[in-house]
Write a protein that holds these residues in place. Structure first.
Motif, PDB file in Angstrom:
ATOM      1  N   ALA A  69       0.836  -1.208   0.000  1.00 57.17           N
ATOM      2  CA  ALA A  69       0.000   0.000   0.000  1.00 57.17           C
ATOM      3  C   ALA A  69       0.868   1.254   0.000  1.00 57.17           C
ATOM      4  CB  ALA A  69      -0.934  -0.015   1.202  1.00 57.17           C
ATOM      5  N   ASP A  70       1.906   1.251   0.830  1.00 54.82           N
ATOM      6  CA  ASP A  70       2.808   2.399   0.907  1.00 54.82           C
ATOM      7  C   ASP A  70       3.484   2.652  -0.440  1.00 54.82           C
ATOM      8  OD1 ASP A  70       4.337   4.449   2.333  1.00 54.82           O
ATOM      9  OD2 ASP A  70       6.034   3.089   2.106  1.00 54.82           O
ATOM     10  N   ASN A  71       3.950   1.591  -1.069  1.00 51.28           N
ATOM     11  CA  ASN A  71       4.651   1.722  -2.352  1.00 51.28           C
ATOM     12  C   ASN A  71       3.706   2.125  -3.481  1.00 51.28           C
ATOM     13  OD1 ASN A  71       7.041   0.979  -1.103  1.00 51.28           O
ATOM     14  ND2 ASN A  71       6.825  -1.184  -1.636  1.00 51.28           N
ATOM     15  N   LEU A  72       2.504   1.582  -3.468  1.00 52.92           N
ATOM     16  CA  LEU A  72       1.546   1.909  -4.535  1.00 52.92           C
ATOM     17  C   LEU A  72       1.021   3.332  -4.425  1.00 52.92           C
ATOM     18  CD1 LEU A  72      -0.397  -1.462  -4.789  1.00 52.92           C
ATOM     19  CD2 LEU A  72       1.197  -0.500  -6.449  1.00 52.92           C
ATOM     20  N   ASP A 115      -6.310 -15.832   8.198  1.00 50.37           N
ATOM     21  CA  ASP A 115      -5.894 -15.160   9.425  1.00 50.37           C
ATOM     22  C   ASP A 115      -6.636 -13.831   9.573  1.00 50.37           C
ATOM     23  OD1 ASP A 115      -3.853 -13.056  10.730  1.00 50.37           O
ATOM     24  OD2 ASP A 115      -3.492 -15.044  11.581  1.00 50.37           O
ATOM     25  N   ASN A 116      -7.170 -13.552  10.772  1.00 49.73           N
ATOM     26  CA  ASN A 116      -7.935 -12.318  10.994  1.00 49.73           C
ATOM     27  C   ASN A 116      -7.061 -11.088  10.838  1.00 49.73           C
ATOM     28  OD1 ASN A 116     -10.350 -13.647  11.490  1.00 49.73           O
ATOM     29  ND2 ASN A 116      -9.954 -13.844  13.697  1.00 49.73           N
ATOM     30  N   LEU A 117      -5.827 -11.150  11.334  1.00 52.00           N
ATOM     31  CA  LEU A 117      -4.921 -10.005  11.202  1.00 52.00           C
ATOM     32  C   LEU A 117      -4.616  -9.735   9.739  1.00 52.00           C
ATOM     33  CD1 LEU A 117      -3.154  -7.831  12.470  1.00 52.00           C
ATOM     34  CD2 LEU A 117      -1.326  -9.545  12.719  1.00 52.00           C
ATOM     35  N   LEU A 118      -4.477 -10.795   8.946  1.00 53.37           N
ATOM     36  CA  LEU A 118      -4.232 -10.635   7.523  1.00 53.37           C
ATOM     37  C   LEU A 118      -5.392  -9.885   6.872  1.00 53.37           C
ATOM     38  CD1 LEU A 118      -2.280 -11.484   5.156  1.00 53.37           C
ATOM     39  CD2 LEU A 118      -3.853 -13.376   4.755  1.00 53.37           C
ATOM     40  N   ASP A 119      -6.610 -10.238   7.237  1.00 53.82           N
ATOM     41  CA  ASP A 119      -7.784  -9.548   6.699  1.00 53.82           C
ATOM     42  C   ASP A 119      -7.800  -8.084   7.108  1.00 53.82           C
ATOM     43  OD1 ASP A 119      -8.904 -11.534   5.188  1.00 53.82           O
ATOM     44  OD2 ASP A 119     -10.202 -12.287   6.782  1.00 53.82           O
ATOM     45  N   GLU A 120      -7.423  -7.806   8.365  1.00 53.69           N
ATOM     46  CA  GLU A 120      -7.394  -6.421   8.828  1.00 53.69           C
ATOM     47  C   GLU A 120      -6.384  -5.601   8.023  1.00 53.69           C
ATOM     48  OE1 GLU A 120      -6.616  -6.341  12.989  1.00 53.69           O
ATOM     49  OE2 GLU A 120      -8.401  -7.518  13.526  1.00 53.69           O
ATOM     50  N   LYS A 121      -5.199  -6.154   7.812  1.00 53.12           N
ATOM     51  CA  LYS A 121      -4.166  -5.459   7.034  1.00 53.12           C
ATOM     52  C   LYS A 121      -4.608  -5.287   5.575  1.00 53.12           C
ATOM     53  CE  LYS A 121      -0.935  -5.106  10.218  1.00 53.12           C
ATOM     54  NZ  LYS A 121      -0.377  -3.795  10.678  1.00 53.12           N
ATOM     55  N   LEU A 152      -7.716  -5.055   4.379  1.00 49.24           N
ATOM     56  CA  LEU A 152      -8.742  -4.022   4.299  1.00 49.24           C
ATOM     57  C   LEU A 152      -8.158  -2.625   4.530  1.00 49.24           C
ATOM     58  CD1 LEU A 152     -11.612  -5.872   6.198  1.00 49.24           C
ATOM     59  CD2 LEU A 152     -11.407  -5.510   3.734  1.00 49.24           C
ATOM     60  N   ALA A 153      -7.196  -2.533   5.444  1.00 49.14           N
ATOM     61  CA  ALA A 153      -6.554  -1.242   5.720  1.00 49.14           C
ATOM     62  C   ALA A 153      -5.763  -0.763   4.505  1.00 49.14           C
ATOM     63  CB  ALA A 153      -5.649  -1.350   6.941  1.00 49.14           C
ATOM     64  N   ALA A 154      -5.098  -1.696   3.831  1.00 52.59           N
ATOM     65  CA  ALA A 154      -4.324  -1.336   2.634  1.00 52.59           C
ATOM     66  C   ALA A 154      -5.246  -0.805   1.543  1.00 52.59           C
ATOM     67  CB  ALA A 154      -3.560  -2.555   2.125  1.00 52.59           C
ATOM     68  N   ALA A 155      -6.391  -1.476   1.350  1.00 53.68           N
ATOM     69  CA  ALA A 155      -7.343  -1.009   0.346  1.00 53.68           C
ATOM     70  C   ALA A 155      -7.882   0.371   0.701  1.00 53.68           C
ATOM     71  CB  ALA A 155      -8.486  -2.013   0.222  1.00 53.68           C
ATOM     72  N   VAL A 203     -11.112  -0.250  -4.940  1.00 58.23           N
ATOM     73  CA  VAL A 203      -9.795  -0.819  -4.671  1.00 58.23           C
ATOM     74  C   VAL A 203      -9.990  -2.097  -3.876  1.00 58.23           C
ATOM     75  CG1 VAL A 203      -7.564  -0.508  -3.536  1.00 58.23           C
ATOM     76  CG2 VAL A 203      -8.694   1.445  -4.622  1.00 58.23           C
ATOM     77  N   GLU A 204      -9.316  -3.159  -4.303  1.00 54.49           N
ATOM     78  CA  GLU A 204      -9.382  -4.412  -3.564  1.00 54.49           C
ATOM     79  C   GLU A 204      -7.988  -4.998  -3.425  1.00 54.49           C
ATOM     80  OE1 GLU A 204     -11.678  -7.393  -5.534  1.00 54.49           O
ATOM     81  OE2 GLU A 204     -10.593  -7.216  -7.425  1.00 54.49           O
ATOM     82  N   PHE A 205      -7.697  -5.514  -2.241  1.00 52.35           N
ATOM     83  CA  PHE A 205      -6.476  -6.271  -1.990  1.00 52.35           C
ATOM     84  C   PHE A 205      -6.907  -7.707  -1.709  1.00 52.35           C
ATOM     85  CE2 PHE A 205      -4.546  -2.265  -1.860  1.00 52.35           C
ATOM     86  CZ  PHE A 205      -3.169  -2.363  -1.711  1.00 52.35           C
TER      87      PHE A 205
END
Length: 575
Positions: free
Chosen positions: A111-114, A167-173, A175-178, A190-192
């Motif tokens: 997300a940071d790079n994009l 993983d729930n944390l993976l989903d949180e990250k 969604l946050a990236a999107a 936007v979808e990740f």
């Protein structure tokens, strides 16, 4: 790594002649092929969209889908955008790792790079030329925002591993990236996505199959037995079902691959298509659509029926491209009672199929020049390519996925019409600087391409040179990063071996072909020549950089000044 995916990746690597790639690089190409095939069902070179090298900002594969066509080169994308009257754009980004687990920080870092790539401000991160090319693609898409008639571009980011998400944390990250990319306010959506082993297996199976569709067609009548035709029906198909079941790809775009056999692409809202649109928007007239419109013709290589259900595979819509595009674009206007006339034909006889295409298109306002796409010269090229001895055999693809069911055909030896056109323009027409612009080439050199009196040997020679150079790009690290200059390398090979100026005719033309083919089909000789010519390209790039520091190779190759430098350098090499 998943044992099935490991086996598929190795087989894919062999089929695509990517044996020089290490395991990680091969998996990147494999993952890119699987994911991109779900957005674009036509054939493409998967390695062409792989980034590779350092400073790639975690982006392993990147592509842009514009109005159903797949682009990785900023120059080609820029031309397509300028030509289009309206735009439907989808950016696809992929990071692929062979690991059997997902790392949550990947989504955050991507997300940071994009944000750097897609924001309005200049990039501050160090980036490779491939990333700079992606940034140029972004600039080309947003050059004229008035062309976004319906929606802003979409962005889909895929993080691919051989593990299993959940993983729930993976989903949180994720969604946050999107959410962070949506904050740029330049995307419709936007979808990740986290793509694991199971999803990747499913994507590969679908990518390996010919195009298929299933739909209900209760209103149909069979036609009597016709020579060369296995079965045929005339009937009515619900317009919404046509759009939903046949015309729409898995990501909601129109399946451009279905219209490969049409002699013209969608012409936009000219007078005829505007009238179709008015009919669909008129609540009184849309119910009469079946009697106001000529309908469509579908030719399938495979067709099975079970009651009212019809399943077709390996099919093309050979007539009705304009109608289908308007129906897809105006699908919100489709209601109960809107039907389309459909002529459904199953045949594997190429002569019969060619006759159907020519006959149905002649019934519309298609010029004789447009019909040149179906003339016998293309069949002659196909036969000439296939008639070569096995070590030198190539396959000219006249129709999309023509060889999809033939396991004996090496994928990398398939030469598409755009590839052949560009190679021919670079070597024969001496236009390496403009060879990347397929549509412009067709328009500018219409009378000099695929003419009945031309020698197929010349086209085969340029195709062979293209094939060998692509092999070097895939397998020799010295060539990695210079694909943008491929047409200059082809033109330079011709200049070095047979000289500059027009391609010779008669026996001299045959001698020129033979001289190039002897080099091209000798692995060591061809690598020797292209390596020396690559040094010329690098020297031309350094010379240009001295005049304008930081100039990208992808920008330089579009200039005649660069082409002349390469041409001059090729002629100074010792023979």
């Amino acid at each position: 790594m998943d044992i099935i995916l490991e086996g598929w990746t190795k087989k894919f690597q062999e089929d695509q002649e990517l044996t020089a790639l290490n395991n990680a690089e091969a998996f990147e190409a494999f993952a890119g092929y699987c994911v991109l095939s779900s957005y674009h069902e036509d054939n493409f070179n998967p390695d062409q969209f792989r980034m590779g090298g350092g400073d790639d900002l975690g982006i392993d594969v990147a592509a842009v889908v514009v109005n159903g066509d797949l682009f990785g080169d900023a120059d080609e994308l820029r031309e397509a955008v300028r030509k289009a009257k309206q735009l439907d754009v989808h950016f696809v980004i992929i990071q692929a790792k062979r690991s059997e687990k997902f790392e949550t920080k990947v989504f955050t870092d991507l997300a940071d790079n994009l944000v750097q790539v897609f924001r309005r401000e200049p990039m501050t991160y160090k980036r490779s030329e491939d990333v700079a090319n992606l940034r140029a693609c972004r600039d080309a898409v947003y050059e004229d925002v008035s062309k976004f008639k319906k929606n802003l571009p979409k962005l889909s980011v895929h993080y691919v591993t051989t593990g299993r998400p959940g993983d729930n944390l993976l989903d949180e990250k994720r969604l946050a990236a999107a959410k962070r990319l949506r904050g740029l306010n330049i995307f419709e959506d936007v979808e990740f996505r986290a793509v694991g082993a199971d999803q990747l297996r499913d994507l590969y199976r679908k990518a390996s199959e010919a195009v298929g569709a299933s739909f209900n067609m209760s209103r149909r009548i069979p036609l009597p037995k016709i020579p060369g035709v296995d079965q045929a029906f005339l009937g009515l198909l619900d317009a919404r079902k046509l759009v939903e079941k046949v015309l729409t790809d898995p990501h909601g775009g129109i399946r451009k691959v279905l219209f490969y056999e049409n002699v013209r692409d969608f012409q936009g809202y000219n007078s005829v298509n505007s009238e179709i649109r008015r009919t669909l928007r008129d609540s009184d007239r849309r119910g009469r659509f079946a009697v106001l419109n000529n309908g469509i013709t579908i030719v399938a290589r495979e067709m099975t029926t079970a009651g009212e259900e019809v399943h077709i595979r390996d099919f093309q819509i050979v007539n009705g491209c304009q109608t289908c595009h308007v129906l897809f674009d105006q699908q919100e206007s489709l209601s109960d009672g809107v039907y389309v006339n459909v002529r459904l034909i199953q045949s594997n006889d190429e002569d019969v199929i060619g006759g159907i295409i020519a006959a149905t298109n002649r019934q519309t306002a298609v010029s004789e020049d447009d019909l040149a796409a179906r003339e016998s010269f293309h069949k002659k090229l196909e036969d000439f390519f296939a008639a070569q001895s096995e070590p030198r055999r190539l396959y000219y693809e006249r129709r999309s996925r023509q060889f999809s069911g033939e396991v004996s055909v090496e994928r990398t030896r398939i030469i598409t019409r755009p590839q052949l056109t560009k190679a021919y323009a670079a070597m024969v027409l001496d236009e390496p600087a403009g060879a990347g612009r397929y549509a412009r080439l067709k328009s500018k050199h219409e009378k000099m391409l695929f003419q009945p009196n031309q020698d197929p040997r010349v086209y085969y020679t340029t195709a062979a040179a293209f094939y060998r150079l692509e092999w070097l790009f895939r397998n020799k690290r010295a060539f990695w990063g210079y694909r943008a200059a491929r047409h200059h390398l082809l033109a330079a090979l011709k200049a070095r071996l047979v000289g500059t100026g027009p391609w010779p005719h008669g026996s001299a033309g045959k001698d020129a072909c033979d001289k190039i083919l002897e080099v091209v089909w000798h692995p060591l000789d061809s690598e020797h020549h292209f390596r020396e010519l690559l040094s010329v390209v690098i020297a031309a790039q350094k010379e240009a950089d001295a005049e304008r520091a930081g100039a990208l190779l992808s920008d330089l190759v579009r200039t005649e000044r660069f082409a002349e430098r390469v041409r001059r350098g090729a002629l100074t090499l010792p023979s």
